[in-house]
Design a protein around this motif. Structure first.
Motif, PDB file in Angstrom:
ATOM      1  N   SER A 169      16.992   8.794  45.611  1.00 15.22           N
ATOM      2  CA  SER A 169      17.953   9.856  45.314  1.00 15.22           C
ATOM      3  C   SER A 169      18.346   9.793  43.844  1.00 15.22           C
ATOM      4  O   SER A 169      18.608   8.715  43.314  1.00 15.22           O
ATOM      5  N   PRO A 170      18.395  10.934  43.156  1.00 17.12           N
ATOM      6  CA  PRO A 170      18.739  10.936  41.727  1.00 17.12           C
ATOM      7  C   PRO A 170      20.200  10.591  41.498  1.00 17.12           C
ATOM      8  O   PRO A 170      21.064  10.827  42.346  1.00 17.12           O
ATOM      9  N   LYS A 171      20.469  10.047  40.331  1.00 18.53           N
ATOM     10  CA  LYS A 171      21.828   9.664  39.967  1.00 18.53           C
ATOM     11  C   LYS A 171      22.026   9.905  38.477  1.00 18.53           C
ATOM     12  O   LYS A 171      21.132   9.644  37.669  1.00 18.53           O
ATOM     13  N   LEU A 172      23.199  10.395  38.117  1.00 20.11           N
ATOM     14  CA  LEU A 172      23.571  10.560  36.710  1.00 20.11           C
ATOM     15  C   LEU A 172      24.854   9.791  36.444  1.00 20.11           C
ATOM     16  O   LEU A 172      25.791   9.836  37.250  1.00 20.11           O
ATOM     17  N   THR A 173      24.902   9.102  35.303  1.00 20.89           N
ATOM     18  CA  THR A 173      26.114   8.383  34.922  1.00 20.89           C
ATOM     19  C   THR A 173      26.462   8.712  33.472  1.00 20.89           C
ATOM     20  O   THR A 173      25.598   9.092  32.678  1.00 20.89           O
ATOM     21  N   LEU A 174      27.735   8.544  33.138  1.00 17.07           N
ATOM     22  CA  LEU A 174      28.221   8.717  31.771  1.00 17.07           C
ATOM     23  C   LEU A 174      28.637   7.344  31.258  1.00 17.07           C
ATOM     24  O   LEU A 174      29.621   6.775  31.721  1.00 17.07           O
ATOM     25  N   SER A 175      27.858   6.788  30.323  1.00 22.27           N
ATOM     26  CA  SER A 175      28.110   5.416  29.904  1.00 22.27           C
ATOM     27  C   SER A 175      29.158   5.326  28.795  1.00 22.27           C
ATOM     28  O   SER A 175      29.979   4.405  28.784  1.00 22.27           O
ATOM     29  N   GLN A 176      29.156   6.287  27.854  1.00 21.28           N
ATOM     30  CA  GLN A 176      30.143   6.227  26.779  1.00 21.28           C
ATOM     31  C   GLN A 176      30.230   7.559  26.048  1.00 21.28           C
ATOM     32  O   GLN A 176      29.327   8.393  26.121  1.00 21.28           O
ATOM     33  N   ASN A 202      22.395  20.899  39.372  1.00 23.39           N
ATOM     34  CA  ASN A 202      21.236  21.772  39.477  1.00 23.39           C
ATOM     35  C   ASN A 202      21.209  22.357  40.891  1.00 23.39           C
ATOM     36  O   ASN A 202      22.215  22.288  41.601  1.00 23.39           O
ATOM     37  N   SER A 203      20.095  22.895  41.294  1.00 22.67           N
ATOM     38  CA  SER A 203      20.061  23.574  42.596  1.00 22.67           C
ATOM     39  C   SER A 203      20.210  22.611  43.770  1.00 22.67           C
ATOM     40  O   SER A 203      20.550  23.037  44.881  1.00 22.67           O
ATOM     41  N   ALA A 204      19.985  21.308  43.534  1.00 20.35           N
ATOM     42  CA  ALA A 204      19.996  20.351  44.645  1.00 20.35           C
ATOM     43  C   ALA A 204      21.134  19.338  44.586  1.00 20.35           C
ATOM     44  O   ALA A 204      21.494  18.760  45.613  1.00 20.35           O
ATOM     45  N   HIS A 205      21.720  19.126  43.399  1.00 17.67           N
ATOM     46  CA  HIS A 205      22.694  18.040  43.262  1.00 17.67           C
ATOM     47  C   HIS A 205      23.844  18.451  42.337  1.00 17.67           C
ATOM     48  O   HIS A 205      23.708  19.347  41.495  1.00 17.67           O
ATOM     49  N   ARG A 206      24.964  17.722  42.488  1.00 17.67           N
ATOM     50  CA  ARG A 206      26.142  17.962  41.658  1.00 17.67           C
ATOM     51  C   ARG A 206      26.832  16.625  41.400  1.00 17.67           C
ATOM     52  O   ARG A 206      27.027  15.825  42.316  1.00 17.67           O
ATOM     53  N   ASN A 247      16.360  20.879  35.290  1.00 13.18           N
ATOM     54  CA  ASN A 247      17.193  22.096  35.263  1.00 13.18           C
ATOM     55  C   ASN A 247      18.666  21.831  35.478  1.00 13.18           C
ATOM     56  O   ASN A 247      19.301  22.494  36.293  1.00 13.18           O
ATOM     57  N   VAL A 248      19.230  20.922  34.726  1.00  9.32           N
ATOM     58  CA  VAL A 248      20.632  20.543  34.903  1.00  9.32           C
ATOM     59  C   VAL A 248      21.505  21.347  33.944  1.00  9.32           C
ATOM     60  O   VAL A 248      21.202  21.463  32.749  1.00  9.32           O
ATOM     61  N   SER A 249      22.588  21.897  34.460  1.00 13.14           N
ATOM     62  CA  SER A 249      23.597  22.549  33.615  1.00 13.14           C
ATOM     63  C   SER A 249      24.774  21.603  33.452  1.00 13.14           C
ATOM     64  O   SER A 249      25.168  20.921  34.396  1.00 13.14           O
ATOM     65  N   LEU A 250      25.332  21.565  32.238  1.00 11.22           N
ATOM     66  CA  LEU A 250      26.437  20.668  31.914  1.00 11.22           C
ATOM     67  C   LEU A 250      27.636  21.496  31.460  1.00 11.22           C
ATOM     68  O   LEU A 250      27.538  22.271  30.501  1.00 11.22           O
ATOM     69  N   ALA A 251      28.752  21.350  32.158  1.00  9.71           N
ATOM     70  CA  ALA A 251      30.005  22.024  31.785  1.00  9.71           C
ATOM     71  C   ALA A 251      31.037  20.937  31.471  1.00  9.71           C
ATOM     72  O   ALA A 251      31.411  20.167  32.352  1.00  9.71           O
ATOM     73  N   THR A 252      31.476  20.890  30.212  1.00  8.35           N
ATOM     74  CA  THR A 252      32.316  19.786  29.743  1.00  8.35           C
ATOM     75  C   THR A 252      33.635  20.299  29.206  1.00  8.35           C
ATOM     76  O   THR A 252      33.682  21.284  28.464  1.00  8.35           O
ATOM     77  N   THR A 253      34.714  19.606  29.579  1.00  2.69           N
ATOM     78  CA  THR A 253      36.036  19.877  29.027  1.00  2.69           C
ATOM     79  C   THR A 253      36.596  18.586  28.435  1.00  2.69           C
ATOM     80  O   THR A 253      36.633  17.557  29.115  1.00  2.69           O
ATOM     81  N   ILE A 254      37.012  18.649  27.166  1.00  9.83           N
ATOM     82  CA  ILE A 254      37.639  17.506  26.502  1.00  9.83           C
ATOM     83  C   ILE A 254      39.112  17.826  26.308  1.00  9.83           C
ATOM     84  O   ILE A 254      39.463  18.874  25.751  1.00  9.83           O
TER      85      ILE A 254
END
Length: 347
Positions: A195-202, A284-288, A228-235
């Motif tokens: 299963s795919p995984k995304l992390t934010l390291s720094q 993307n279409s399969a994961h969030r 095909n990942v979309s990234l929506a970021t708020t700082i």
């Protein structure tokens, strides 16, 4: 002195490997018209363990301890011999959020245990001569060690035409060297797909393409392509909770076991020193995934990156205004002095 400029003509690099959708490297055909100045094409000779014969890249089923020779045919459609440089690299996610097959990675993610570029080696020389209107088959040897591994290894086999040497130079002339290359994708699949995984390291202040930037380091620590990942970021300001910046980016492709240095803000838009909170929704279409992190931008970090950035070497508009005003004063003074001299002489 001749000014030499080198341009990469990256031709027919289709990026599409199968992961739910088609999004990986597909070998393309070179146009055979004299006007394109390419002069050669490449085609993979697909083996029996090819997962999908409709794919023109190597999409191979692999297992522990497997050994295999793969072959590519280079066709020369010109009336002269040509030299082709070839090599194999491990794929990674570049700073544009695209899977890079052509260039060798400068830095690899710590989760990458097995590099395709080291497990697949050329047989023979890296530069080959292909005869006029002829062809040549080049080979690479795959040596998979005894391992326990599930997922995908990804890479690219590139073929670059070498320009002929310039035997003379004309003073003050500009010579342009075009380099053309193909990439054939290499995808090795082992066992079950994790299963795919995304992390934010720094999140930090740094340089990206020599520009002062606010950089988020995203990691795919899994042996799968995440397409095909979309990234929506708020700082937000950590003290007030008020949003400072909102950034969106679409179409990001993550190579297996790779890091993406995402330049959220660059140049004058980069964050000033302070305490912040970042919230990012990646999907993307399969994961969030929802990724959050508190971070601090120090004055020292901002000053250090600003000093090394290209922005620090650009002229400040205020200095240009001041220089223009000074120039006008000098010219006005000279005109007044000349008028004074003329009147004095007439008197």
């Amino acid at each position: 002195m001749a000014v030499k400029q080198r341009f990469w003509g990256i031709v027919s690099v289709a990026v599409g490997l199968l992961f739910g959708v088609m999004c990986g490297p597909v070998q393309g055909q070179a146009a055979k018209t004299p006007s394109n100045n390419i002069g050669f094409s490449v085609s993979a000779q697909l083996p029996e363990n090819q997962r999908n014969q409709d794919h023109s890249f190597f999409d191979l089923t692999m297992q522990s301890g497997h050994q295999q020779t793969i072959k590519v045919k280079i066709a020369n459609v010109t009336n002269r011999d040509i030299k082709i440089k070839t090599g194999i690299n491990t794929a990674y996610t570049n700073d544009n959020g695209v899977i890079e097959y052509l260039a060798a990675p400068k830095q690899l993610d710590q989760s990458l245990k097995f590099q395709l570029g080291k497990l697949t080696k050329l047989k023979g020389k890296s530069i080959v001569t292909v005869p006029a209107n002829g062809s040549k088959v080049v080979e690479a040897q795959i040596e998979i060690p005894k391992l326990t591994f599930n997922g995908t290894m990804l890479g690219g086999w590139f073929f670059q035409k070498i320009d002929e040497k310039v035997t003379s130079e004309v003073k003050d002339a500009m010579t342009v060297h075009n380099q053309y290359a193909y990439v054939i994708g290499l995808k090795y699949s082992f066992g079950q797909t994790p299963s795919p995984k995304l992390t934010l390291s720094q999140v930090k202040s740094g340089l990206l393409n020599h520009h002062q930037s606010t950089i988020a380091e995203l990691r795919n620590p899994t042996a799968v392509i995440i397409p095909n990942v979309s990234l929506a970021t708020t700082i937000s300001n950590r003290s007030t909770g008020k949003p400072v910046k909102t950034i969106t980016k679409n179409g990001v492709q993550f190579a297996p076991n790779s890091s993406y240095h995402y330049g959220l803000l660059t140049g004058s838009d980069s964050l000033k020193a302070g305490n912040y909170h970042l919230r990012m929704v990646a999907k993307n279409s399969a994961h969030r995934w929802v990724l959050e992190k508190d971070f601090t931008i120090t004055k020292a970090a901002v000053k250090q990156t600003a000093r090394k950035s290209v922005e620090s070497h650009q002229l400040n508009p205020l200095w240009l205004v001041a220089a223009g005003a000074m120039l006008m004063l000098i010219i006005g003074g000279l005109v007044a002095w000349l008028v004074y001299l003329v009147k004095r002489r007439q008197a």
